[in-house]
Design an enzyme around this catalytic site. Sequence first.
Site, PDB file in Angstrom:
ATOM      1  N   LEU A 105      -3.084  -5.478  -0.596  1.00  0.00           N
ATOM      2  CA  LEU A 105      -3.404  -6.263  -1.787  1.00  0.00           C
ATOM      3  C   LEU A 105      -2.172  -6.417  -2.669  1.00  0.00           C
ATOM      4  O   LEU A 105      -1.467  -5.434  -2.943  1.00  0.00           O
ATOM      5  CB  LEU A 105      -4.519  -5.589  -2.582  1.00  0.00           C
ATOM      6  CG  LEU A 105      -5.889  -5.548  -1.886  1.00  0.00           C
ATOM      7  CD1 LEU A 105      -6.839  -4.629  -2.641  1.00  0.00           C
ATOM      8  CD2 LEU A 105      -6.482  -6.944  -1.786  1.00  0.00           C
ATOM      9  N   CYS A 106      -1.924  -7.638  -3.109  1.00  0.00           N
ATOM     10  CA  CYS A 106      -0.797  -7.917  -3.991  1.00  0.00           C
ATOM     11  C   CYS A 106      -1.276  -7.813  -5.433  1.00  0.00           C
ATOM     12  O   CYS A 106      -1.651  -8.802  -6.060  1.00  0.00           O
ATOM     13  CB  CYS A 106      -0.241  -9.311  -3.704  1.00  0.00           C
ATOM     14  SG  CYS A 106       1.166  -9.762  -4.739  1.00  0.00           S
ATOM     15  N   MET A 107      -1.283  -6.585  -5.953  1.00  0.00           N
ATOM     16  CA  MET A 107      -1.725  -6.327  -7.325  1.00  0.00           C
ATOM     17  C   MET A 107      -0.774  -5.325  -7.972  1.00  0.00           C
ATOM     18  O   MET A 107      -0.539  -4.244  -7.420  1.00  0.00           O
ATOM     19  CB  MET A 107      -3.150  -5.774  -7.341  1.00  0.00           C
ATOM     20  CG  MET A 107      -4.218  -6.750  -6.880  1.00  0.00           C
ATOM     21  SD  MET A 107      -5.864  -5.974  -6.814  1.00  0.00           S
ATOM     22  CE  MET A 107      -6.094  -5.538  -8.555  1.00  0.00           C
TER      23      MET A 107
END
Length: 342
Positions: A270-272
């Site tokens: 996840l790109c968070m």
Amino acid sequence: MSVSGLKAELKFLASIFDKNHERFRIVSWKLDELHCQFLVPPPAPPGSPHSPPPPLTLHCNITESYPSSSPIWFVDSDDPNLTSVLERLEDTKNNNSNGTTEEVTSEEEEEEEMAEDIEDLDHYEMKEEEPISGKKSEDEGIEKENLAILEKIRKTQRQDHLNGAVSGSVQASDRLMKELRDIYRSQSYKTGIYSVELINDSLYDWHVKLQKVDPDSPLHSDLQILKEKEGIEYILLNFSFKDNFPFDPPFVRVVLPVLSGGYVLGGGALCMELLTKQGWSSAYSIESVIMQINATLVKGKARVQFGANKNQYNLARAQQSYNSIVQIHEKNGWYTPPKEDG
């Protein structure tokens, strides 16, 4: 230790380290937790104009097995200097926890005397203190089947300790147990928005199912179709925790189904920013992370890729994608959407 004995000890400590103490203050306390502040000495010489640095906030969790096991300290800071201080406290606690049975027995015999000696301290007001009859048990609000899971974890930890096969750290294990108890009490958990399952009964490896997303989202419609086709109506996440949790974030990846959009990278990472060292805070709860991921998938217009190769999501590829995207954002920064975009 009895409840009355523990309460007597805490009340005695609070009377010494009150809210006017020049260095260390107990701001509030409960039977299983202390909220403290350490006032950092100003760096400037005495008499020179300066602004005192903000106090350091410390939390102390008192475990069920106290005083046989020492309290667990953690701070709302990622400062490596503070982490090293906590590590030294761990060493001190380990050395001090080797007392004899006679000493423990002696402490128990003195509890009643201490309770009598400090009855005159009842006038001290503690904001978080409640009458014993009104205090919530740490197990209150948790269903029986989940209490059984918590008890199984405790027994496994004790057995591992006896066998010399301890995994993880005391700090991480205690915090994860607290997170799990909080989740089991949560209305979001009880109403089926998400579920949690420990993989192989490991406190450090979780399966989280996102079972309800925004009903007006395309993702919700996709999950309904997925249920009809494959009998799956959830998004399965894997949470992996390290020994230094909560000072490092968990590693989170999507296991299934294969998604496009929603800030999901190759391998399911996840790109968070929230899930990076740069954006993480030890004060974050795991439930808040779960709910944020749920919202981010919808906001990012995640869609189920029907017919996609399910083997493309795996841990190794997810870690590779995560490391690559973190390096990029460390150089270029993270994009913060306008407030009206959520």
